[in-house]
Design an enzyme around this catalytic site. Structure first.
Site, PDB file in Angstrom:
ATOM      1  N   ASN A  71       0.378  -1.195   5.372  1.00 48.30           N
ATOM      2  CA  ASN A  71       1.320  -0.488   6.258  1.00 48.30           C
ATOM      3  C   ASN A  71       0.699  -0.586   7.639  1.00 48.30           C
ATOM      4  O   ASN A  71      -0.296   0.098   7.914  1.00 48.30           O
ATOM      5  CB  ASN A  71       1.401   1.014   5.934  1.00 48.30           C
ATOM      6  CG  ASN A  71       2.140   1.340   4.655  1.00 48.30           C
ATOM      7  OD1 ASN A  71       3.317   1.689   4.674  1.00 48.30           O
ATOM      8  ND2 ASN A  71       1.436   1.265   3.537  1.00 48.30           N
ATOM      9  N   GLU A  94       0.857  -1.198   0.000  1.00 45.01           N
ATOM     10  CA  GLU A  94       0.000   0.000   0.000  1.00 45.01           C
ATOM     11  C   GLU A  94       0.897   1.253   0.000  1.00 45.01           C
ATOM     12  O   GLU A  94       1.973   1.234   0.609  1.00 45.01           O
ATOM     13  CB  GLU A  94      -0.829  -0.033   1.296  1.00 45.01           C
ATOM     14  CG  GLU A  94      -1.639   1.223   1.586  1.00 45.01           C
ATOM     15  CD  GLU A  94      -2.219   1.229   3.017  1.00 45.01           C
ATOM     16  OE1 GLU A  94      -1.554   0.716   3.961  1.00 45.01           O
ATOM     17  OE2 GLU A  94      -3.336   1.757   3.183  1.00 45.01           O
ATOM     18  N   CYS A 134      -4.889  -2.929   2.809  1.00 45.15           N
ATOM     19  CA  CYS A 134      -4.572  -2.893   4.245  1.00 45.15           C
ATOM     20  C   CYS A 134      -5.745  -3.165   5.180  1.00 45.15           C
ATOM     21  O   CYS A 134      -6.092  -4.298   5.413  1.00 45.15           O
ATOM     22  CB  CYS A 134      -3.888  -1.576   4.603  1.00 45.15           C
ATOM     23  SG  CYS A 134      -3.094  -1.727   6.221  1.00 45.15           S
ATOM     24  N   LYS A 160      -9.447   2.299  -1.778  1.00 43.81           N
ATOM     25  CA  LYS A 160      -9.649   1.727  -0.430  1.00 43.81           C
ATOM     26  C   LYS A 160     -10.974   2.168   0.189  1.00 43.81           C
ATOM     27  O   LYS A 160     -11.260   3.372   0.257  1.00 43.81           O
ATOM     28  CB  LYS A 160      -8.477   2.137   0.465  1.00 43.81           C
ATOM     29  CG  LYS A 160      -8.454   1.502   1.849  1.00 43.81           C
ATOM     30  CD  LYS A 160      -7.171   1.892   2.567  1.00 43.81           C
ATOM     31  CE  LYS A 160      -7.008   1.296   3.933  1.00 43.81           C
ATOM     32  NZ  LYS A 160      -5.723   1.705   4.552  1.00 43.81           N
ATOM     33  N   ASN A 169      -6.899   6.460  -1.547  1.00 43.81           N
ATOM     34  CA  ASN A 169      -5.828   5.497  -1.291  1.00 43.81           C
ATOM     35  C   ASN A 169      -6.094   4.347  -2.270  1.00 43.81           C
ATOM     36  O   ASN A 169      -7.031   3.570  -2.084  1.00 43.81           O
ATOM     37  CB  ASN A 169      -5.915   5.036   0.170  1.00 43.81           C
ATOM     38  CG  ASN A 169      -4.760   4.143   0.566  1.00 43.81           C
ATOM     39  OD1 ASN A 169      -4.093   3.568  -0.284  1.00 43.81           O
ATOM     40  ND2 ASN A 169      -4.544   3.997   1.863  1.00 43.81           N
ATOM     41  N   GLU A 197      -5.836   8.776   7.864  1.00 46.58           N
ATOM     42  CA  GLU A 197      -6.386   8.375   6.552  1.00 46.58           C
ATOM     43  C   GLU A 197      -7.758   8.998   6.319  1.00 46.58           C
ATOM     44  O   GLU A 197      -8.104   9.351   5.190  1.00 46.58           O
ATOM     45  CB  GLU A 197      -6.478   6.854   6.449  1.00 46.58           C
ATOM     46  CG  GLU A 197      -5.135   6.211   6.211  1.00 46.58           C
ATOM     47  CD  GLU A 197      -5.275   4.782   5.737  1.00 46.58           C
ATOM     48  OE1 GLU A 197      -5.888   4.544   4.695  1.00 46.58           O
ATOM     49  OE2 GLU A 197      -4.763   3.900   6.439  1.00 46.58           O
TER      50      GLU A 197
HETATM   51  N1  CDV Z   1      -2.811   1.341   6.649  1.00 51.70           N
HETATM   52  C1  CDV Z   1      -3.750   0.769   7.414  1.00 51.70           C
HETATM   53  O1  CDV Z   1      -4.882   0.609   6.993  1.00 51.70           O
HETATM   54  N2  CDV Z   1      -3.386   0.404   8.670  1.00 51.70           N
HETATM   55  C2  CDV Z   1      -4.283  -0.154   9.638  1.00 51.70           C
HETATM   56  C3  CDV Z   1      -3.865   0.199  11.048  1.00 51.70           C
HETATM   57  C4  CDV Z   1      -4.110   1.631  11.334  1.00 51.70           C
HETATM   58  C5  CDV Z   1      -4.622  -0.601  12.079  1.00 51.70           C
HETATM   59  C6  CDV Z   1      -4.347  -1.674   9.533  1.00 51.70           C
HETATM   60  O2  CDV Z   1      -5.458  -2.206   9.549  1.00 51.70           O
HETATM   61  O3  CDV Z   1      -3.296  -2.326   9.481  1.00 51.70           O
END
Ligand code: CDV
Length: 311
Positions: A195, A47, A170, A125, A108, A144
């Site tokens: 991430n 990501e 993510c 996203k 995103n 975000e």
């Molecule tokens: N980049 C993300 O979406 N990170 C989230 C963190 C903030 C919990 C994740 O679900 O990994």
């Protein structure tokens, strides 16, 4: 004859605030070559793979955020070398980046690029974690909800490299609904970049427990939806803030076929039998035979939990 596809997860170590796009693209291109040397035909990058994970900072100037972190076109002059190398090697890839549209909307985003260098699919996203407000006392933030809009393209799958492939990003990996919507469209592979901070922003939590959750989610989502799941991290101490690695390739059986060992640039690869899920899809997870959507209405009608006992 069973279909096999060699898939790689190309994990990135930290990308710092001062690292240019050229640095990022040259590291991504090196990973692509490493994946090619392992025989991979499809490479999944993380990501927001072109910059540091900027949502950890409150930045006053939107003009600065746009200039430093968002892509106005894809490919661009900076990212073209990655597309050129992939085309030369005949490899398809997934990559995440911050998208600024011509209308001024920010997402995103992840794209699926074919081995001919063309963009086959785009996903924006949907599950944006964190908060929109400034929390100046926090050790780090997760903005975000401030920097991005909720994705407007839905959960989709594409015909890709003789498979049906879907994309997530993510935090989507924490939501069973996202996987099921892909599986209901016949997904065979789900590609996802992430991430994930090693520390919990909201309350103290052992980093090992966060990795544990990451692993059990990946294994259960892959199994319950009978898909190959490829999850690729950006990891390590990025501008001093740690994110865990544990990039994964998980089989439809729920077994981990490959896992990264480091928090650095690292490629893992698996020769994936795409038809491994066929028996599962005909038996235990034969959706047409066993699902009971008439009893699942609350899933789409209600967002937050409400205590509604039957007695
Ligand atoms: N980049 C993300 O979406 N990170 C989230 C963190 C903030 C919990 C994740 O679900 O990994």
């Amino acid at each position: 004859m069973a279909r096999h596809l060699k898939i790689a997860a190309a994990q990135l170590g930290p990308l710092h605030r001062e690292d240019s796009r050229a640095v990022a693209v040259s590291r991504l291109t090196k990973l692509l070559r490493d994946a090619h040397a392992m025989g991979a035909k499809f490479v999944v990058f993380p990501e927001l793979a072109l910059t540091t994970f900027f949502p950890r900072w409150w930045i006053e100037s939107q003009a600065e955020v746009d200039a430093r972190y968002f892509e106005k076109s894809m490919p661009s002059k900076d990212t073209q070398p990655l597309f050129d190398e992939a085309k030369k090697l005949g490899i398809g890839f997934y990559i995440g980046y911050a998208e600024l549209t011509p209308e001024g909307r920010r997402f995103n985003t992840a794209i699926l690029v074919g081995p001919d260098g063309s963009i086959v699919g785009k996903y924006r996203k949907i599950h944006l974690p964190g908060h929109a407000d400034h929390k100046p006392k926090a050790a780090f933030q997760h903005l975000e909800k401030n920097y991005f809009e909720v994705g407007d393209l839905g959960f989709r799958v594409w015909r890709y490299l003789n498979t049906i492939t879907g994309m997530l990003i993510c935090n989507d990996r924490r939501w069973p609904e996202a996987f099921r919507v892909l599986a209901l469209q016949g997904a065979e592979i789900v590609a996802l970049g992430f991430n994930t901070p090693s520390e919990n922003l909201h309350y103290p939590e052992p980093p090992a427990l966060r990795v544990h959750h990451h692993l059990i989610m990946a294994q259960s989502m892959a199994f319950q939806n009978a898909v190959w799941l490829v999850e690729t991290a950006k990891a390590g101490f990025e501008d001093g803030f740690r994110m865990f690695g544990h990039s994964l390739i998980v089989a439809p059986t729920g077994e981990i076929a490959a896992k990264s060992q480091s928090e650095e640039d690292e490629v893992i690869c698996a020769n994936c039998d795409i038809d491994l899920a066929a028996n599962l899809k005909k038996t235990m997870f034969n959706f047409a035979a066993h699902r009971r959507p008439e009893h699942y209405r609350l899933i789409v009608e209600r967002v937050g939990a409400e205590v509604t006992p039957a007695n």
